[in-house]
Write an enzyme that holds these catalytic residues in place. Structure first.
Site, PDB file in Angstrom:
ATOM      1  N   GLU A 167       0.903  -1.216   0.085  1.00 49.52           N
ATOM      2  CA  GLU A 167      -0.003   0.058   0.070  1.00 49.52           C
ATOM      3  C   GLU A 167       0.753   1.414  -0.024  1.00 49.52           C
ATOM      4  OE1 GLU A 167      -2.871  -0.331   3.249  1.00 49.52           O
ATOM      5  OE2 GLU A 167      -3.775  -2.000   2.183  1.00 49.52           O
ATOM      6  N   GLU A 351      -6.132  -8.014  -0.344  1.00 53.33           N
ATOM      7  CA  GLU A 351      -6.857  -7.574   0.701  1.00 53.33           C
ATOM      8  C   GLU A 351      -8.119  -7.530   0.580  1.00 53.33           C
ATOM      9  OE1 GLU A 351      -4.949  -4.781   3.525  1.00 53.33           O
ATOM     10  OE2 GLU A 351      -3.067  -5.684   3.329  1.00 53.33           O
TER      11      GLU A 351
HETATM   12  O1  IFM Z   1      -4.913  -3.612   8.972  1.00 55.26           O
HETATM   13  C1  IFM Z   1      -4.650  -2.906   7.481  1.00 55.26           C
HETATM   14  C2  IFM Z   1      -3.417  -3.517   7.003  1.00 55.26           C
HETATM   15  O2  IFM Z   1      -2.397  -3.347   7.485  1.00 55.26           O
HETATM   16  C3  IFM Z   1      -3.453  -2.871   5.521  1.00 55.26           C
HETATM   17  N1  IFM Z   1      -4.349  -2.721   5.039  1.00 55.26           N
HETATM   18  C4  IFM Z   1      -5.487  -2.406   5.429  1.00 55.26           C
HETATM   19  C5  IFM Z   1      -5.891  -3.018   6.892  1.00 55.26           C
HETATM   20  C6  IFM Z   1      -7.260  -2.662   7.601  1.00 55.26           C
HETATM   21  O3  IFM Z   1      -7.120  -1.428   7.706  1.00 55.26           O
END
Ligand code: IFM
Length: 437
Positions: A167, A351
């Site tokens: 990210e 994710e």
């Molecule tokens: O927990 C985070 C993760 O570290 C990165 N993506 C989003 C998740 C939820 O906020």
């Protein structure tokens, strides 16, 4: 959840994701201090000033946790390696215990028939490098390349896939413009430099991993759909700018070798000298694109300095994070990213998931509904021609949700943060029924 594996293309992979600082317990095993430790120790930054010192104690309980991954029927386990655990000072002498830990972890996945999907950086920057300016420093790509080489010389022969940085928007914008994550800056110049150096570091890490003979290398970006709050031209322009900053900046760098004009309006004067010459590195060829998706924002114009973007309230249901539940955004990103940027490259949803105020014995129905609706969105994207090859849930277990401490529960497995007991939730059982079938 009424899916079976047959509802997805042959070979489609299902998995779960975590990250090092959020689960391992950073105080164990000789890891060096990170900027998240100092950020959390500063009043007002993190709920109850919680940090990742103990987290889920995955450092000692990793075998039990990998058993949970296996018993869920997951094909892939997406995890991250901690820079500060591997190189406590960020550069120089590696921590043998840290390297041994990741060696055991990767072997543990393989022994359980699970594919290891590694991420090299999921936000806990070694403090020694933060002290030198962290992502603002133009030496970051060199330091990151050296770290990549150290860890991948040890585990690169066995990981199934690898991505450099989780990210980049969070590393660049959220941490340096909004100040919500470590190092907690609110500075446009720092932001411009961090956003660019993150991408150059990504490219350098890809080059290093290729030189080690590794394959199946990708980039993992987070995406947030932006809808104008009204038809007013200034709200439409604000949503376009939001989309450019959040989504198209990183895709533009990785796949087109150019940054969107709407971002250069604000960040252009603050980018490091010679930034245009770095695209050859940033565009290092990739094998896949990772899409992290959670929500959408209704965006409105606000007066004041660039970027003139603000949020408008939504009427849709929200998760425990206060995030709107909007599965169409996932579908639309999968389609748009393939059409406009990544082409035929496989896309993995690296994710997706929701926080819910779970206890160890109440069924997490809202999570089952969330996952169901987002899996439908994945099917719709595939039907529209997007080359989606896998879907990973965030997260295997409840963990440290950064500035929000341990309060927001994203896990398929409940963690009692006093006893550290793990209890699979109803969503875990529902997924296991069809992932194992
Ligand atoms: O927990 C985070 C993760 O570290 C990165 N993506 C989003 C998740 C939820 O906020």
């Amino acid at each position: 959840m009424d899916f079976t594996r047959r509802d997805f293309p042959e070979g489609f992979l299902f998995g779960v994701a975590t990250s090092s600082y959020q689960i391992e317990g950073h105080r164990f095993g000789g890891a060096g201090p990170t900027h998240w430790d100092s950020f959390a120790a500063t009043p007002g930054n993190v709920v109850r000033a919680e940090d990742g010192a103990t987290a889920c104690d995955h450092y000692h309980r990793w075998a039990e946790d990998l058993d949970l991954v296996r018993d869920l029927g997951a094909d892939v386990y997406r995890f991250s390696t901690s820079w500060a655990r591997v190189l406590p000072e960020g550069t120089g002498q590696p921590n043998a215990e840290g390297l041994d830990f990741y060696d055991r972890l990767v072997d543990g996945m393989l022994a359980r028939g699970v594919k290891p999907a590694a991420t090299l950086y999921h936000w806990e920057l070694p403090q020694a490098l933060a002290d030198k300016g962290g992502w603002r420093n133009a030496d970051m790509p060199d330091w990151f390349a050296d770290y990549t080489e150290v860890i991948m010389r040890r585990i690169g022969d066995r990981v199934w896939s690898a991505a450099p940085i989780n990210e980049p928007w969070c590393v660049g914008w959220l941490s340096h413009f909004e100040g919500v994550h470590a190092p907690g800056l609110r500075d446009i110049r720092a932001t411009a430099r961090a956003m660019h150096h993150v991408l150059v570091s990504h490219g350098r890490a890809i080059e290093v991993m290729r030189s080690l003979g590794m394959s199946n290398l990708g980039a993992v970006c987070n995406f947030e759909w932006a809808t104008p709050a009204s038809d007013a031209p200034e709200d439409v322009a604000a949503a376009t700018r939001y989309d450019a900053i959040y989504n198209r900046f990183f895709l533009g760098g990785l796949f087109k070798g150019a940054y969107p004009a709407e971002v250069l309006e604000g960040l252009g004067p603050h980018l490091p000298t010679g930034w245009q010459d770095d695209f050859a590195t940033i565009r290092a060829p990739l094998d896949w694109l990772g899409v992290n998706y959670y929500t959408r924002k209704l965006v409105r114009h606000v007066d004041g300095p660039w970027p003139h973007t603000g949020e408008a309230p939504t009427r849709l249901p929200l998760t425990q994070m206060g995030w709107e539940i909007y599965p169409d955004g996932l579908r639309d990103f999968l389609i748009r990213n393939a059409r406009e940027y990544s082409g035929d490259l496989p896309i993995f949803v690296t994710e997706n998931g929701m926080a819910n105020p779970d206890t160890h014995n109440t069924p997490d129905g809202p999570r089952i509904d969330y996952l169901t609706s987002h899996l439908r969105a994945v099917q719709e994207a595939i039907a529209a021609g997007a080359p989606v090859a896998g879907y990973y849930v965030w997260s295997l277990m409840d963990n440290y949700e950064w500035s929000l401490g341990y309060e927001k529960r994203f896990g398929l497995v409940h963690v009692d943060f006093d006893s550290l007991a793990r209890t699979p939730k109803a969503s875990y059982q529902a997924l296991a029924r069809w992932w194992r079938a």
